[in-house]
Write a protein that holds these residues in place. Sequence first.
Motif, PDB file in Angstrom:
ATOM      1  N   ILE A   6     -47.071  36.408  12.272  1.00 12.47           N
ATOM      2  CA  ILE A   6     -47.748  36.919  13.464  1.00 12.47           C
ATOM      3  C   ILE A   6     -46.680  37.150  14.522  1.00 12.47           C
ATOM      4  O   ILE A   6     -45.869  36.258  14.796  1.00 12.47           O
ATOM      5  N   SER A   7     -46.678  38.333  15.109  1.00 12.00           N
ATOM      6  CA  SER A   7     -45.712  38.655  16.161  1.00 12.00           C
ATOM      7  C   SER A   7     -46.453  38.890  17.467  1.00 12.00           C
ATOM      8  O   SER A   7     -47.583  39.376  17.473  1.00 12.00           O
ATOM      9  N   PHE A   8     -45.807  38.538  18.559  1.00 13.25           N
ATOM     10  CA  PHE A   8     -46.411  38.665  19.879  1.00 13.25           C
ATOM     11  C   PHE A   8     -45.346  39.158  20.841  1.00 13.25           C
ATOM     12  O   PHE A   8     -44.213  38.690  20.808  1.00 13.25           O
ATOM     13  N   GLY A   9     -45.709  40.107  21.674  1.00 13.26           N
ATOM     14  CA  GLY A   9     -44.788  40.606  22.676  1.00 13.26           C
ATOM     15  C   GLY A   9     -45.497  40.747  24.011  1.00 13.26           C
ATOM     16  O   GLY A   9     -46.685  41.045  24.062  1.00 13.26           O
ATOM     17  N   MET A  10     -44.781  40.498  25.090  1.00 16.11           N
ATOM     18  CA  MET A  10     -45.369  40.592  26.423  1.00 16.11           C
ATOM     19  C   MET A  10     -44.313  41.124  27.382  1.00 16.11           C
ATOM     20  O   MET A  10     -43.152  40.716  27.326  1.00 16.11           O
ATOM     21  N   THR A  11     -44.720  42.046  28.235  1.00 17.79           N
ATOM     22  CA  THR A  11     -43.848  42.568  29.271  1.00 17.79           C
ATOM     23  C   THR A  11     -44.515  42.355  30.618  1.00 17.79           C
ATOM     24  O   THR A  11     -45.685  42.686  30.790  1.00 17.79           O
ATOM     25  N   THR A  12     -43.790  41.776  31.549  1.00 19.91           N
ATOM     26  CA  THR A  12     -44.288  41.580  32.907  1.00 19.91           C
ATOM     27  C   THR A  12     -43.540  42.542  33.814  1.00 19.91           C
ATOM     28  O   THR A  12     -42.305  42.501  33.894  1.00 19.91           O
ATOM     29  N   ALA A  13     -44.286  43.429  34.474  1.00 21.23           N
ATOM     30  CA  ALA A  13     -43.669  44.429  35.351  1.00 21.23           C
ATOM     31  C   ALA A  13     -43.096  43.753  36.592  1.00 21.23           C
ATOM     32  O   ALA A  13     -43.632  42.770  37.101  1.00 21.23           O
ATOM     33  N   CYS A  14     -41.999  44.300  37.073  1.00 23.55           N
ATOM     34  CA  CYS A  14     -41.394  43.803  38.312  1.00 23.55           C
ATOM     35  C   CYS A  14     -42.161  44.369  39.502  1.00 23.55           C
ATOM     36  O   CYS A  14     -42.864  45.373  39.394  1.00 23.55           O
ATOM     37  N   ARG A  15     -42.010  43.727  40.646  1.00 28.14           N
ATOM     38  CA  ARG A  15     -42.665  44.207  41.866  1.00 28.14           C
ATOM     39  C   ARG A  15     -42.176  45.606  42.195  1.00 28.14           C
ATOM     40  O   ARG A  15     -41.019  45.943  41.978  1.00 28.14           O
ATOM     41  N   SER A  16     -43.090  46.404  42.724  1.00 25.69           N
ATOM     42  CA  SER A  16     -42.741  47.767  43.121  1.00 25.69           C
ATOM     43  C   SER A  16     -43.570  48.130  44.346  1.00 25.69           C
ATOM     44  O   SER A  16     -44.399  47.349  44.803  1.00 25.69           O
ATOM     45  N   ASP A  17     -43.354  49.327  44.868  1.00 26.80           N
ATOM     46  CA  ASP A  17     -44.151  49.773  46.011  1.00 26.80           C
ATOM     47  C   ASP A  17     -45.621  49.904  45.627  1.00 26.80           C
ATOM     48  O   ASP A  17     -46.508  49.637  46.427  1.00 26.80           O
ATOM     49  N   GLU A  18     -45.885  50.300  44.379  1.00 24.99           N
ATOM     50  CA  GLU A  18     -47.268  50.464  43.919  1.00 24.99           C
ATOM     51  C   GLU A  18     -47.931  49.111  43.639  1.00 24.99           C
ATOM     52  O   GLU A  18     -49.132  48.970  43.761  1.00 24.99           O
ATOM     53  N   ALA A  19     -47.160  48.126  43.223  1.00 27.69           N
ATOM     54  CA  ALA A  19     -47.683  46.789  42.914  1.00 27.69           C
ATOM     55  C   ALA A  19     -46.751  45.747  43.531  1.00 27.69           C
ATOM     56  O   ALA A  19     -45.884  45.197  42.858  1.00 27.69           O
ATOM     57  N   PRO A  20     -46.910  45.461  44.839  1.00 26.90           N
ATOM     58  CA  PRO A  20     -45.982  44.566  45.529  1.00 26.90           C
ATOM     59  C   PRO A  20     -46.279  43.079  45.329  1.00 26.90           C
ATOM     60  O   PRO A  20     -45.874  42.250  46.118  1.00 26.90           O
ATOM     61  N   TYR A  21     -46.995  42.726  44.284  1.00 28.96           N
ATOM     62  CA  TYR A  21     -47.370  41.339  44.030  1.00 28.96           C
ATOM     63  C   TYR A  21     -46.852  40.925  42.653  1.00 28.96           C
ATOM     64  O   TYR A  21     -46.654  41.746  41.769  1.00 28.96           O
ATOM     65  N   PRO A  22     -46.629  39.631  42.435  1.00 26.87           N
ATOM     66  CA  PRO A  22     -46.162  39.178  41.123  1.00 26.87           C
ATOM     67  C   PRO A  22     -47.333  39.004  40.156  1.00 26.87           C
ATOM     68  O   PRO A  22     -48.473  38.804  40.573  1.00 26.87           O
ATOM     69  N   ALA A  23     -47.047  39.078  38.872  1.00 25.75           N
ATOM     70  CA  ALA A  23     -48.065  38.769  37.862  1.00 25.75           C
ATOM     71  C   ALA A  23     -48.238  37.257  37.833  1.00 25.75           C
ATOM     72  O   ALA A  23     -47.263  36.505  37.871  1.00 25.75           O
ATOM     73  N   SER A  24     -49.486  36.794  37.813  1.00 24.06           N
ATOM     74  CA  SER A  24     -49.701  35.355  37.806  1.00 24.06           C
ATOM     75  C   SER A  24     -50.929  34.997  36.984  1.00 24.06           C
ATOM     76  O   SER A  24     -51.818  35.820  36.762  1.00 24.06           O
ATOM     77  N   VAL A  25     -50.938  33.755  36.514  1.00 20.73           N
ATOM     78  CA  VAL A  25     -52.060  33.195  35.772  1.00 20.73           C
ATOM     79  C   VAL A  25     -52.544  31.997  36.572  1.00 20.73           C
ATOM     80  O   VAL A  25     -51.748  31.146  36.968  1.00 20.73           O
ATOM     81  N   VAL A  26     -53.851  31.930  36.820  1.00 21.70           N
ATOM     82  CA  VAL A  26     -54.422  30.843  37.601  1.00 21.70           C
ATOM     83  C   VAL A  26     -55.460  30.123  36.755  1.00 21.70           C
ATOM     84  O   VAL A  26     -56.268  30.761  36.083  1.00 21.70           O
ATOM     85  N   MET A  27     -55.426  28.777  36.758  1.00 22.18           N
ATOM     86  CA  MET A  27     -56.423  28.016  36.007  1.00 22.18           C
ATOM     87  C   MET A  27     -56.833  26.774  36.782  1.00 22.18           C
ATOM     88  O   MET A  27     -56.053  26.219  37.549  1.00 22.18           O
ATOM     89  N   ASN A  28     -58.071  26.382  36.579  1.00 18.65           N
ATOM     90  CA  ASN A  28     -58.606  25.174  37.185  1.00 18.65           C
ATOM     91  C   ASN A  28     -58.613  24.096  36.110  1.00 18.65           C
ATOM     92  O   ASN A  28     -59.165  24.289  35.032  1.00 18.65           O
ATOM     93  N   VAL A  29     -57.992  22.948  36.369  1.00 23.13           N
ATOM     94  CA  VAL A  29     -57.859  21.878  35.387  1.00 23.13           C
ATOM     95  C   VAL A  29     -58.623  20.663  35.880  1.00 23.13           C
ATOM     96  O   VAL A  29     -58.447  20.247  37.020  1.00 23.13           O
ATOM     97  N   GLU A  30     -59.470  20.102  35.022  1.00 21.83           N
ATOM     98  CA  GLU A  30     -60.206  18.890  35.366  1.00 21.83           C
ATOM     99  C   GLU A  30     -59.690  17.741  34.527  1.00 21.83           C
ATOM    100  O   GLU A  30     -59.397  17.905  33.346  1.00 21.83           O
ATOM    101  N   GLY A  31     -59.577  16.565  35.134  1.00 22.89           N
ATOM    102  CA  GLY A  31     -59.091  15.398  34.407  1.00 22.89           C
ATOM    103  C   GLY A  31     -59.983  14.195  34.625  1.00 22.89           C
ATOM    104  O   GLY A  31     -60.592  14.036  35.676  1.00 22.89           O
ATOM    105  N   THR A  32     -60.072  13.356  33.600  1.00 23.61           N
ATOM    106  CA  THR A  32     -60.899  12.146  33.699  1.00 23.61           C
ATOM    107  C   THR A  32     -60.201  10.956  33.055  1.00 23.61           C
ATOM    108  O   THR A  32     -60.846  10.120  32.450  1.00 23.61           O
ATOM    109  N   LEU A  33     -58.872  10.879  33.166  1.00 26.94           N
ATOM    110  CA  LEU A  33     -58.173   9.751  32.550  1.00 26.94           C
ATOM    111  C   LEU A  33     -58.348   8.490  33.404  1.00 26.94           C
ATOM    112  O   LEU A  33     -59.256   7.711  33.175  1.00 26.94           O
ATOM    113  N   ASP A  34     -57.482   8.247  34.352  1.00 26.95           N
ATOM    114  CA  ASP A  34     -57.621   7.071  35.217  1.00 26.95           C
ATOM    115  C   ASP A  34     -58.491   7.373  36.430  1.00 26.95           C
ATOM    116  O   ASP A  34     -59.276   6.552  36.853  1.00 26.95           O
ATOM    117  N   VAL A  35     -58.314   8.564  36.975  1.00 31.19           N
ATOM    118  CA  VAL A  35     -59.068   8.973  38.158  1.00 31.19           C
ATOM    119  C   VAL A  35     -59.639  10.364  37.881  1.00 31.19           C
ATOM    120  O   VAL A  35     -58.932  11.240  37.410  1.00 31.19           O
TER     121      VAL A  35
END
Length: 103
Positions: A6-35
Amino acid sequence: KTPETISFGMTTACRSDEAPYPASVVMNVEGTLDVTGEALVEVELPCGTLETTLNLSVDTLEAVTMLMPPSLFCTLLSPFQTIAVANLTTAYRGAGKVYVTIA
């Protein structure tokens, strides 16, 4: 047994005038270990490329007889008899950033 590839490839575009924001991944993580609590994790990816190749052998008997797995992680990994990284190539400009907000 001959592993499948299985092969996988990914390209992340650099910031430009058309897209002046970075590529990002956001996730919400819940934990129930000690607290019990949760955190918001944002990963800002650097621009560049990532390529990887994996060699996988699937245990079909394990895959078809698996009952309710304890977690999604176990579900994804349990049918594989072997997982080997054959190639991992990165060509990033700069570094990424990780932001964590604990609630």
